[in-house]
Scaffold this motif. Structure first.
Motif, PDB file in Angstrom:
ATOM      1  N   ALA A  10       0.850  -1.187   0.000  1.00 54.09           N
ATOM      2  CA  ALA A  10       0.000   0.000   0.000  1.00 54.09           C
ATOM      3  C   ALA A  10       0.882   1.231   0.000  1.00 54.09           C
ATOM      4  CB  ALA A  10      -0.901  -0.003   1.223  1.00 54.09           C
ATOM      5  N   ASN A  11       0.701   2.082  -0.989  1.00 58.46           N
ATOM      6  CA  ASN A  11       1.489   3.302  -1.018  1.00 58.46           C
ATOM      7  C   ASN A  11       0.673   4.462  -0.466  1.00 58.46           C
ATOM      8  OD1 ASN A  11      -0.265   3.875  -3.047  1.00 58.46           O
ATOM      9  ND2 ASN A  11       1.250   3.863  -4.692  1.00 58.46           N
ATOM     10  N   PHE A  12       1.314   5.618  -0.357  1.00 56.53           N
ATOM     11  CA  PHE A  12       0.693   6.781   0.269  1.00 56.53           C
ATOM     12  C   PHE A  12      -0.546   7.241  -0.495  1.00 56.53           C
ATOM     13  CE2 PHE A  12       0.456  11.403   0.913  1.00 56.53           C
ATOM     14  CZ  PHE A  12       0.251  11.418   2.276  1.00 56.53           C
ATOM     15  N   GLY A  13      -0.532   7.179  -1.804  1.00 55.94           N
ATOM     16  CA  GLY A  13      -1.671   7.613  -2.611  1.00 55.94           C
ATOM     17  C   GLY A  13      -2.913   6.769  -2.376  1.00 55.94           C
ATOM     18  N   ASN A  14      -2.733   5.449  -2.293  1.00 51.19           N
ATOM     19  CA  ASN A  14      -3.882   4.573  -2.053  1.00 51.19           C
ATOM     20  C   ASN A  14      -4.492   4.803  -0.684  1.00 51.19           C
ATOM     21  OD1 ASN A  14      -3.609   3.358  -4.530  1.00 51.19           O
ATOM     22  ND2 ASN A  14      -2.409   1.626  -3.767  1.00 51.19           N
ATOM     23  N   VAL A  15      -3.641   4.942   0.318  1.00 47.72           N
ATOM     24  CA  VAL A  15      -4.138   5.144   1.679  1.00 47.72           C
ATOM     25  C   VAL A  15      -4.834   6.492   1.794  1.00 47.72           C
ATOM     26  CG1 VAL A  15      -3.426   5.381   4.088  1.00 47.72           C
ATOM     27  CG2 VAL A  15      -2.398   3.621   2.665  1.00 47.72           C
ATOM     28  N   THR A  16      -4.266   7.525   1.181  1.00 53.72           N
ATOM     29  CA  THR A  16      -4.879   8.849   1.209  1.00 53.72           C
ATOM     30  C   THR A  16      -6.236   8.841   0.516  1.00 53.72           C
ATOM     31  OG1 THR A  16      -2.672   9.823   1.158  1.00 53.72           O
ATOM     32  CG2 THR A  16      -4.520  11.264   0.615  1.00 53.72           C
ATOM     33  N   PHE A  17      -6.332   8.182  -0.618  1.00 56.02           N
ATOM     34  CA  PHE A  17      -7.599   8.096  -1.333  1.00 56.02           C
ATOM     35  C   PHE A  17      -8.661   7.379  -0.503  1.00 56.02           C
ATOM     36  CE2 PHE A  17     -10.470   5.816  -4.202  1.00 56.02           C
ATOM     37  CZ  PHE A  17     -11.039   6.891  -4.862  1.00 56.02           C
ATOM     38  N   SER A  21     -12.089   9.085   0.887  1.00 57.58           N
ATOM     39  CA  SER A  21     -13.381   8.500   0.534  1.00 57.58           C
ATOM     40  C   SER A  21     -14.216   8.203   1.776  1.00 57.58           C
ATOM     41  CB  SER A  21     -13.176   7.212  -0.258  1.00 57.58           C
ATOM     42  OG  SER A  21     -12.476   7.475  -1.442  1.00 57.58           O
ATOM     43  N   ILE A  22     -13.581   7.677   2.810  1.00 54.41           N
ATOM     44  CA  ILE A  22     -14.299   7.370   4.052  1.00 54.41           C
ATOM     45  C   ILE A  22     -14.835   8.639   4.690  1.00 54.41           C
ATOM     46  CG2 ILE A  22     -13.966   6.539   6.417  1.00 54.41           C
ATOM     47  CD1 ILE A  22     -11.979   4.490   5.212  1.00 54.41           C
ATOM     48  N   ILE A  23     -14.016   9.701   4.713  1.00 58.55           N
ATOM     49  CA  ILE A  23     -14.461  10.965   5.297  1.00 58.55           C
ATOM     50  C   ILE A  23     -15.640  11.535   4.517  1.00 58.55           C
ATOM     51  CG2 ILE A  23     -13.769  13.372   5.638  1.00 58.55           C
ATOM     52  CD1 ILE A  23     -10.958  12.269   6.340  1.00 58.55           C
ATOM     53  N   LEU A  24     -15.590  11.468   3.202  1.00 53.34           N
ATOM     54  CA  LEU A  24     -16.695  11.981   2.382  1.00 53.34           C
ATOM     55  C   LEU A  24     -17.978  11.191   2.603  1.00 53.34           C
ATOM     56  CD1 LEU A  24     -14.895  12.849  -0.958  1.00 53.34           C
ATOM     57  CD2 LEU A  24     -15.840  14.424   0.724  1.00 53.34           C
ATOM     58  N   VAL A  25     -17.877   9.890   2.753  1.00 55.62           N
ATOM     59  CA  VAL A  25     -19.073   9.078   3.003  1.00 55.62           C
ATOM     60  C   VAL A  25     -19.687   9.444   4.348  1.00 55.62           C
ATOM     61  CG1 VAL A  25     -19.848   6.729   3.518  1.00 55.62           C
ATOM     62  CG2 VAL A  25     -18.468   7.161   1.500  1.00 55.62           C
ATOM     63  N   PHE A  26     -18.838   9.635   5.371  1.00 59.07           N
ATOM     64  CA  PHE A  26     -19.357  10.003   6.685  1.00 59.07           C
ATOM     65  C   PHE A  26     -19.979  11.397   6.685  1.00 59.07           C
ATOM     66  CE2 PHE A  26     -16.462   6.744   8.721  1.00 59.07           C
ATOM     67  CZ  PHE A  26     -17.510   5.917   9.067  1.00 59.07           C
ATOM     68  N   LEU A  27     -19.548  12.285   5.798  1.00 54.41           N
ATOM     69  CA  LEU A  27     -20.155  13.605   5.705  1.00 54.41           C
ATOM     70  C   LEU A  27     -21.435  13.595   4.869  1.00 54.41           C
ATOM     71  CD1 LEU A  27     -17.043  15.902   5.204  1.00 54.41           C
ATOM     72  CD2 LEU A  27     -18.486  15.731   7.219  1.00 54.41           C
ATOM     73  N   ILE A  28     -21.475  12.781   3.844  1.00 53.65           N
ATOM     74  CA  ILE A  28     -22.627  12.760   2.947  1.00 53.65           C
ATOM     75  C   ILE A  28     -23.830  12.076   3.596  1.00 53.65           C
ATOM     76  CG2 ILE A  28     -23.467  11.705   0.801  1.00 53.65           C
ATOM     77  CD1 ILE A  28     -20.714  12.321  -0.386  1.00 53.65           C
ATOM     78  N   THR A  29     -23.603  11.052   4.414  1.00 52.23           N
ATOM     79  CA  THR A  29     -24.709  10.285   4.979  1.00 52.23           C
ATOM     80  C   THR A  29     -25.638  11.142   5.843  1.00 52.23           C
ATOM     81  OG1 THR A  29     -23.339   8.311   4.897  1.00 52.23           O
ATOM     82  CG2 THR A  29     -25.278   8.218   6.299  1.00 52.23           C
ATOM     83  N   PRO A  30     -25.140  11.894   6.849  1.00 55.72           N
ATOM     84  CA  PRO A  30     -26.074  12.750   7.586  1.00 55.72           C
ATOM     85  C   PRO A  30     -26.621  13.895   6.733  1.00 55.72           C
ATOM     86  CG  PRO A  30     -23.870  12.926   8.528  1.00 55.72           C
ATOM     87  CD  PRO A  30     -23.819  11.922   7.436  1.00 55.72           C
ATOM     88  N   GLY A  31     -25.858  14.354   5.756  1.00 54.93           N
ATOM     89  CA  GLY A  31     -26.361  15.397   4.877  1.00 54.93           C
ATOM     90  C   GLY A  31     -27.580  14.937   4.096  1.00 54.93           C
ATOM     91  N   LEU A  32     -27.553  13.716   3.611  1.00 57.36           N
ATOM     92  CA  LEU A  32     -28.723  13.166   2.919  1.00 57.36           C
ATOM     93  C   LEU A  32     -29.901  12.987   3.867  1.00 57.36           C
ATOM     94  CD1 LEU A  32     -27.190  10.512   0.507  1.00 57.36           C
ATOM     95  CD2 LEU A  32     -28.389  12.604  -0.092  1.00 57.36           C
TER      96      LEU A  32
END
Length: 50
Positions: A10-17, A21-32
């Motif tokens: 696992a390189n830095f780019g994969n882990v960062t992505f 993605s996890i942070i965006l999902v956690f923000l989008i779920t209560p927003g919806l």
């Protein structure tokens, strides 16, 4: 040590992505939930968010 246990390259780019993605999902779920709650009657809003 973790790399040798799981045999992963696992390189830095994969882990960062993945973290981004996890942070965006956690923000989008209560927003919806708030969005759909605003479209419905107020007594049903808590049911939608739970």
């Amino acid at each position: 040590m973790l790399k040798s246990i799981l045999n992963i390259n696992a390189n830095f780019g994969n882990v960062t992505f993945m973290f981004l993605s996890i942070i965006l999902v956690f923000l989008i779920t209560p927003g919806l939930a708030f969005f759909y709650g605003g479209l419905d009657r107020k007594k049903n809003s808590l049911t939608i968010m739970a």
